[in-house]
Scaffold this active site. Structure first.
Site, short mmCIF file in Angstrom:
data_model
loop_
_atom_site.label_atom_id
_atom_site.label_comp_id
_atom_site.label_asym_id
_atom_site.label_seq_id
_atom_site.Cartn_x
_atom_site.Cartn_y
_atom_site.Cartn_z
N GLU A 1 0.85 -1.20 0.00
CA GLU A 1 0.00 0.00 0.00
C GLU A 1 0.88 1.25 0.00
O GLU A 1 1.87 1.33 0.69
CB GLU A 1 -0.91 0.00 1.23
N LYS B 1 -9.78 2.00 -2.67
CA LYS B 1 -10.06 1.60 -1.29
C LYS B 1 -11.47 2.04 -0.89
O LYS B 1 -11.81 3.22 -0.96
CB LYS B 1 -9.01 2.21 -0.36
N CYS C 1 -5.92 -2.82 2.49
CA CYS C 1 -5.72 -2.61 3.92
C CYS C 1 -7.00 -2.72 4.73
O CYS C 1 -7.49 -3.82 4.98
CB CYS C 1 -5.02 -1.27 4.14
#
Length: 282
Positions: A44, A114, A155
């Site tokens: 990331e 995301k 994440c």
């Protein structure tokens, strides 16, 4: 479709100079390909320190961004599938935390923005507000490859089992999660979350972290890992820079799903999980 292939996670140290990050990432992609990896994964925010206020200044637009062009070129030159970790992507006035996925010919297969933004106040005083500079994505990302259907999330997304289950229902056999857990969430939940998601969904899960830099304002946990469909940690990295190269065996996915048929035993007559919009899958 190959039943076995190698995946490599490039756990690189991220610094403030973007050009150094890109150079290091390109070098590690080449080394991973040299070790026989068919799929290479970056962490990331691989081109940018994980600090919310930095994201707009490092943001790039597709397809002209220098990081994005490097990823496409590296995939083509090395002949690998490449999950380009994530980077700040600018689209109009909005910035997203985006993972670009490339085929071995350098074409973009898809991108995941995301979905769940990391706005938290953690024990020890660590406060993060991704929403201060980032917008949230709204698509479940599963891309078709000659290796297998590949799910990609970023994440904090891994903490939401509904999203991950939707990926698997859309065919994912391997789920890749570029992630920068920190020194609070990492020791507590890194292994636990990846093993739980692998057991629940009977798929391979790949966690790709930046290397740990104790001098950074946000210290990543490191310990990139690959977990198999039975929940075993096949291999893990340490804290520093490292290339983790692991064999994926798709027959194990089918074996585990056959022996313990969780997905078939879901009570869809009682409950259901569905997308609210047909445009929410890519």
């Amino acid at each position: 479709m190959d039943r076995k292939f190698k995946v490599a996670v490039c756990q690189l140290k991220v610094v403030e100079e973007k050009v150094r990050n890109l150079s290091r990432a390109r070098e590690m992609i080449g080394r991973a390909a040299g070790e026989g990896a068919a799929l290479v994964v970056l962490p990331e925010m691989f081109n940018c320190p994980y600090v919310a206020r930095f994201f707009p200044g490092y943001a790039e637009s597709y397809p002209e961004g220098e990081s994005i062009q490097m990823l496409a070129r590296a995939a083509r030159e090395e002949g690998v599938y490449l999950v380009g970790g994530s980077l700040p992507e600018k689209d109009g006035e909005q910035v997203y935390n985006t993972s670009f996925i490339f085929a071995p010919d350098g074409t973009m297969l898809g991108r995941h923005r995301k979905m769940h933004l990391f706005d938290v106040d953690l024990p020890g005083g660590l406060r993060v507000r991704e929403s201060s500079t980032l917008g949230a994505g709204n698509r479940v990302t599963v891309v078709s490859t000659s290796l297998c259907p590949l799910g990609v999330a970023i994440c904090y997304d891994v903490r939401f089992p509904e999203l991950i289950r939707l990926m698997v229902l859309k065919g994912a056999r391997v789920v890749v999660i570029p992630a920068a857990f920190n020194m609070t969430t990492g020791p507590a939940h890194w292994d636990l979350l990846f093993r739980m998601r692998a057991i629940d969904n009977q798929a391979y899960f790949i966690g790709a972290s930046p290397a740990r830099d104790p001098m950074a304002s946000y210290v990543a946990y490191g310990h990139s890992l690959v977990v198999d469909p039975w929940g075993n940690v096949v291999d893990r990295a340490g804290e520093g820079e490292e290339i983790l190269c692991v064999e994926i065996d798709l027959d194990l996915v089918e074996q585990v799903r056959g022996e313990l048929p969780l997905l078939r035993h879901r009570r869809t007559d009682v409950y259901a999980l569905e997308l609210l919009s047909p445009d929410s899958i890519c």
